[in-house]
Write an enzyme that holds these catalytic residues in place. Structure first.
Site, mmCIF file in Angstrom:
data_model
loop_
_atom_site.group_PDB
_atom_site.id
_atom_site.type_symbol
_atom_site.label_atom_id
_atom_site.label_comp_id
_atom_site.label_asym_id
_atom_site.label_seq_id
_atom_site.Cartn_x
_atom_site.Cartn_y
_atom_site.Cartn_z
ATOM 1 N N SER A 62 49.583 25.671 45.654
ATOM 2 C CA SER A 62 50.661 26.503 45.131
ATOM 3 C C SER A 62 50.326 27.985 45.246
ATOM 4 O O SER A 62 49.170 28.390 45.141
ATOM 5 C CB SER A 62 50.929 26.160 43.664
ATOM 6 O OG SER A 62 49.777 26.423 42.872
ATOM 7 N N GLN A 87 49.320 18.018 39.166
ATOM 8 C CA GLN A 87 50.335 17.154 39.765
ATOM 9 C C GLN A 87 50.084 15.674 39.520
ATOM 10 O O GLN A 87 50.927 14.841 39.867
ATOM 11 C CB GLN A 87 50.443 17.428 41.274
ATOM 12 C CG GLN A 87 50.943 18.813 41.627
ATOM 13 C CD GLN A 87 52.374 19.080 41.151
ATOM 14 O OE1 GLN A 87 52.835 18.512 40.179
ATOM 15 N NE2 GLN A 87 53.066 19.962 41.837
ATOM 16 N N ASP A 137 39.694 26.829 39.121
ATOM 17 C CA ASP A 137 39.848 27.349 40.482
ATOM 18 C C ASP A 137 38.629 28.173 40.894
ATOM 19 O O ASP A 137 38.180 28.107 42.043
ATOM 20 C CB ASP A 137 41.103 28.211 40.578
ATOM 21 C CG ASP A 137 42.388 27.410 40.387
ATOM 22 O OD1 ASP A 137 42.371 26.198 40.656
ATOM 23 O OD2 ASP A 137 43.394 28.008 39.963
#
Length: 325
Positions: free
Chosen positions: A8, A173, A257
């Site tokens: 994303s 997700q 991340d």
């Protein structure tokens, strides 16, 4: 090492309301809510899993390839990433949608009301990896981070078809994906990144045991929050690495991340799994000390000094041989 990071691309609009949502909600009127909250602050932050990972890798001296979909409003964000060594040439620009956007209002009790606009992210499923590989002379690793679910499945299938080594990082997700989609996403991955909860959720949703998952992925990397990270391989003793001590806890957003960015940098430098995980944990510590996912700065000498304090002089010497910032 040519690493493409798919995922994303988004901007975060974060607002604070100096009151309590609960005081404005009437139980007998919840069937027809019509409210507007006057907020005190607005912070616009760069975000999205893929740019967060790429930014960290760029700060460590690598040149990762960002793969995702954004809108025409991506110009300023692209410039920022370009200045931090990120290859943005393979970002798909939508002709009709804005870049994905997260809008969140937080009250004084830390309750949140939020909306997520998918926008251009829905077009990530149109991206093919082969032209990217041809442009850069091949791909050594493809990271499949949280994104449009159809895009994630397409990328993993293409990696298997073309023989690209890939890392599966389903993250948020997992809540949207069912048994067969999760199985399809992770099967054949060289690396599987999750946190503890996500690791358990994958096992529950797929019906695969931990051992069966290790039959299908090469290396399972599980972040453990303040306890660091555990790395599992079939038939091998698990590797566990602790976190470097943080100086303050400003904002946990983007810590996962950052870990991935540091871990991937270590792999690109040819370091072993333990040392790569240490680099990841050190970068994650810098992020938790900063508000925003890409607002930290990385300077060589302070980074190595803190790395040595956390993991020893020999570990710092291994990293020093590769670190350019």
């Amino acid at each position: 090492m040519r690493i493409a990071v798919t995922g994303s691309i988004a901007t975060d609009h974060l607002m604070t309301f100096p009151g309590r949502f609960a005081d404005q909600l009437l139980p007998e009127e919840l069937h027809r809510v019509s409210l507007s909250f006057l907020v005190d602050t607005l912070d616009v932050r760069r975000g999205g899993c893929a740019p967060n990972i790429c930014f960290g890798m760029g700060c460590l001296g690598l040149k990762p390839i960002l793969v995702g979909a954004a809108g025409a409003d991506f110009t300023d964000y692209r410039s920022w990433l370009d200045r931090h060594r990120v290859d943005t040439h393979s970002v798909h620009i939508s002709e009709t949608h804005h870049t994905a956007r997260f809008l969140c209002t937080t009250d004084e009790d830390h309750n949140q009301i939020a909306s997520f606009y998918t926008g251009a992210m829905s077009e990530a499923r149109e991206i093919e990896l082969r032209p990217i590989a041809e442009r850069v002379g091949g791909l050594d690793l493809v990271v499949i981070a949280a994104n449009d679910p159809e895009a994630m499945l397409r990328h993993s299938e293409e990696c298997r078809e073309r023989g690209y080594t890939f890392a599966a990082d389903p993250s948020q997700q997992l809540a949207r994906m069912g048994k067969h989609d999760i199985r399809s996403l992770i099967d054949g991955a060289t690396y599987l990144f999750t946190n503890e909860y996500e690791a358990a959720l994958i096992e529950e949703k797929t019906g695969w045991s931990s051992e069966e998952i290790l039959d299908r992925v090469g290396i399972r990397v599980t972040t453990l929050g303040p306890k660091g990270v555990r790395i599992d391989r079939r038939g091998e003793v698990a590797i566990q690495v602790g976190c470097a001590v943080e100086r303050k806890k400003a904002d946990p957003t983007g810590v996962g991340d950052a870990f991935r960015a540091g871990f991937l940098a270590g792999l690109a430098w040819g370091l072993d799994l333990e040392r790569s995980a240490q680099v990841g944990c050190m970068l994650a510590t810098l992020v938790i000390e900063t508000v925003g996912t890409q607002e930290y700065s990385l300077r060589r000498a302070p980074f190595l000094e803190r790395f040595a304090q956390a993991y020893g002089d020999a570990a710092a010497a291994d990293v020093s041989a590769h670190l350019t910032v």
